[in-house]
Write a protein that holds these residues in place. Structure first.
Motif, short mmCIF file in Angstrom:
data_model
loop_
_atom_site.label_atom_id
_atom_site.label_comp_id
_atom_site.label_asym_id
_atom_site.label_seq_id
_atom_site.Cartn_x
_atom_site.Cartn_y
_atom_site.Cartn_z
N ILE A 245 -2.69 6.49 8.55
CA ILE A 245 -3.14 5.22 8.32
C ILE A 245 -2.76 4.19 9.38
O ILE A 245 -1.50 3.77 9.26
N ARG B 289 -7.33 1.41 -1.24
CA ARG B 289 -6.53 0.87 -0.43
C ARG B 289 -6.54 -0.87 -0.61
O ARG B 289 -6.41 -1.67 0.21
N LEU C 30 0.85 -1.19 -0.04
CA LEU C 30 0.01 -0.03 0.03
C LEU C 30 0.91 1.40 0.11
O LEU C 30 0.56 2.12 -0.74
#
Length: 583
Positions: free
Chosen positions: A363, A521, A148
């Motif tokens: 995140i 994502r 990611l």
């Protein structure tokens, strides 16, 4: 291409609003998808079906108003209305052909974009307690987080990767006590090792280092170590048993010596974790110590901030955060009646610190067992006037490892687990990285060890890598035959069969698949793309010769193959997987 089509539809809808055909407050959710059937065009949109109710007219009628207002484009051959109101877009063949030169010209940078506008994002992932080596369950979060991060970087974001080292708290005390007890065993003391201690071979290894380097310096008689300790399981309480042993260890060793044992265990395992991750191709910019939150007064600062805002109350000697005022299911203790702060208080301080460091977005990638922490952490941020909506928490289901149809153990405490290192040594980094991101991370995953070992088309990573290697073999053949191809002047219009047209269309999709994967994502979108691209290439390769007598056709096919190889390489490297030239 999807963005360009979305813009065309938006402009057409805006024109309808100006003309009074649609209400001024009309808003359309425009979705563009790649068509699976070329008879239905290259791309399609269901915007009319999704917006018909709001528009107050049948979907097909809305489509008949939108399509005539679409501005003509030199890359767009035609637009058709299909079925109840789908809008199908057909691209000109020449447009798809141009992608070949674009890929070869941009090379390793093909697919990269700046849509992130250098937005500063922190991604925290893995963050496993340093109470043992990483096992294969942790590997999924590691592979997902690293991939990611690569995707966000590829789409123009400024990304910083962080590992939160839980180097404080009860679990670490259990680790320290476990190492010390094994040390005492090596020093000649006899006793029953606690059922709730860490029991892996790595505990013996650390204890052996402590004994080898210090002799009997840390030795205490077993009678003193177990004096006043609650009985262990099954006769007694294993939790009280280990907690009593921890307190006796601290008392008998003293603060300095206990810290030395604690730090030896901690530092040894953090070094092991770092090495495992680095060898797995997963690197972190920051290793953040939980212990510094307390040592620098950040936990007390967080609690004081909540108190200053009236978000804390006292009950039975403890301090409670009013988290129910902010959507949590119950209020949470931040400081116990004995004056000790809780793990949750450290969590609050850590997230406060993250935003104080100036990230635009944070995140967190957590194991699915941490689901209950989401509401309370966001509640605390909101209570302190931090932007809780800028905290995104992604939950990862741990992977189960199977061999010969049987699931293997993942218990770090018992020592019966498969280390990530063992998996890497068995199937290799490539298979491990690829398999871990093949599915959505919030879905259950069974890692088939036997399949990952296979060198066949059934193994998805082998299948993709083999496509790349096959194209490299074409390049070697060209060199052996001294074929000089003028890639800039190649006649790509020779690429006319269905296999070639499908492959061209797939190459066009790559940049948008990266953007979609980053926004959602979901790295598995890129994995699926690479598998589709490989399937199209293998079908083409098996159906047609590349080195043919027609030099123009030969050059066109080789050029398309090289462009395909470049995209395969770019996508594999984003996944943390190599692109081999031979297999």
């Amino acid at each position: 291409m999807k963005q360009q089509l979305e813009q065309l539809l938006s402009q057409s809808i805006e024109q309808l609003i100006k003309q009074g055909d649609l209400a001024e407050d009309f808003t359309a959710k425009i979705l563009i998808t790649a068509s699976k059937d070329t008879a239905q065009g290259d791309f399609a949109s269901n915007v009319c079906l999704a917006s018909a109710k709001q528009a107050g007219m049948p979907p097909r009628q809305l489509a008949e108003k939108i399509v005539p207002l679409l501005e003509s484009q030199d890359w767009l051959e035609k637009v058709e209305i299909a079925g109840p109101g789908f809008i199908n877009f057909f691209l000109r063949t020449g447009f798809n052909l141009s992608i070949v030169q674009t890929v070869l010209k941009q090379g390793d940078e093909f697919g990269l974009s700046d849509i992130g506008n250098n937005k500063k994002i922190q991604i925290e992932f893995v963050s496993a307690n340093p109470t043992g080596p990483l096992h294969v369950g942790h590997g999924r979060g590691a592979a997902y987080g690293a991939t990611l991060a690569n995707l966000l970087k590829a789409t123009g974001h400024n990304v910083e990767c962080e590992y939160y080292v839980n180097d404080a708290g009860r679990q670490m005390d259990i680790l320290g006590a476990s190492v010390w007890l094994r040390y005492l065993d090596l020093a000649g003391e006899t006793f029953q090792f606690p059922s709730n201690g860490y029991q892996g071979d790595y505990i013996w290894d650390i204890a052996a280092t402590l004994h080898r380097e210090n002799g009997d310096e840390y030795r205490q008689e077993a009678l003193q170590v177990f004096k006043g300790v609650h009985a262990d399981h099954p006769e007694g309480d294993k939790e009280k048993h280990i907690d009593d042993l921890i307190e006796n260890a601290k008392s008998l060793l003293g603060a300095e010596k206990y810290r030395e044992v604690f730090d030896l265990a901690l530092n040894t395992l953090v070094d092991v974790i770092k090495k495992d991750l680095q060898q797995f191709g997963v690197n972190f910019d920051v290793w953040f110590s939980e212990r510094q939150l307390t040592e620098k007064g950040l936990v007390d600062k967080a609690i004081q901030t909540l108190q200053d805002k009236g978000r804390v109350y006292e009950s039975h000697g403890a301090l409670w955060f009013k988290s129910t005022d902010f959507g949590d299911e119950k209020d949470r203790v931040v400081k116990r009646d004995n004056g000790q702060t809780t793990y949750f208080a450290s969590d609050i301080a850590y997230h406060m610190n993250k935003f104080d460091r100036g990230f635009d977005e944070v995140i967190n990638i957590w194991g699915s067992d941490h689901h209950g922490y989401i509401a309370r952490v966001k509640a605390a941020l909101t209570a302190m006037d931090y932007p809780a909506d800028k905290l995104e928490i992604l939950l990862v289901q741990f992977a189960n490892l199977y061999e010969d149809g049987e699931m293997m153990s993942m218990s770090t405490r018992s020592g019966e687990f498969v280390p990530l290192r063992t998996l890497r040594e068995d199937v290799g980094n490539d298979a491990a990285r690829f398999f871990y991101v093949m599915r959505k991370v919030d879905q259950h995953m069974d890692f088939d060890l036997n399949l990952a070992r296979e060198q066949s088309s059934d193994n998805p990573v082998f299948y993709v890598q083999y496509a790349h290697a096959r194209i490299c073999s074409v390049e070697r053949l060209c060199k052996e035959q001294s074929l000089n191809i003028d890639f800039e002047n190649v006649k790509l219009d020779k690429l006319s069969n269905k296999h070639e047209q499908d492959l061209l269309k797939q190459l066009v999709l790559y940049p948008e698949r990266l953007v979609t994967a980053a926004k959602r994502r979901e790295p598995h979108i890129v994995v699926n793309y690479l598998r589709e691209l490989s399937q199209l290439f293998h079908s083409w390769y098996n159906a047609h010769k590349f080195i043919v007598d027609d030099n123009e056709l030969r050059d066109a096919r080789v050029t398309l193959a090289f462009a395909t190889r470049q995209v395969l390489k770019n996508g594999l490297l984003l996944m943390g997987v190599s692109a081999p030239e031979k297999m």
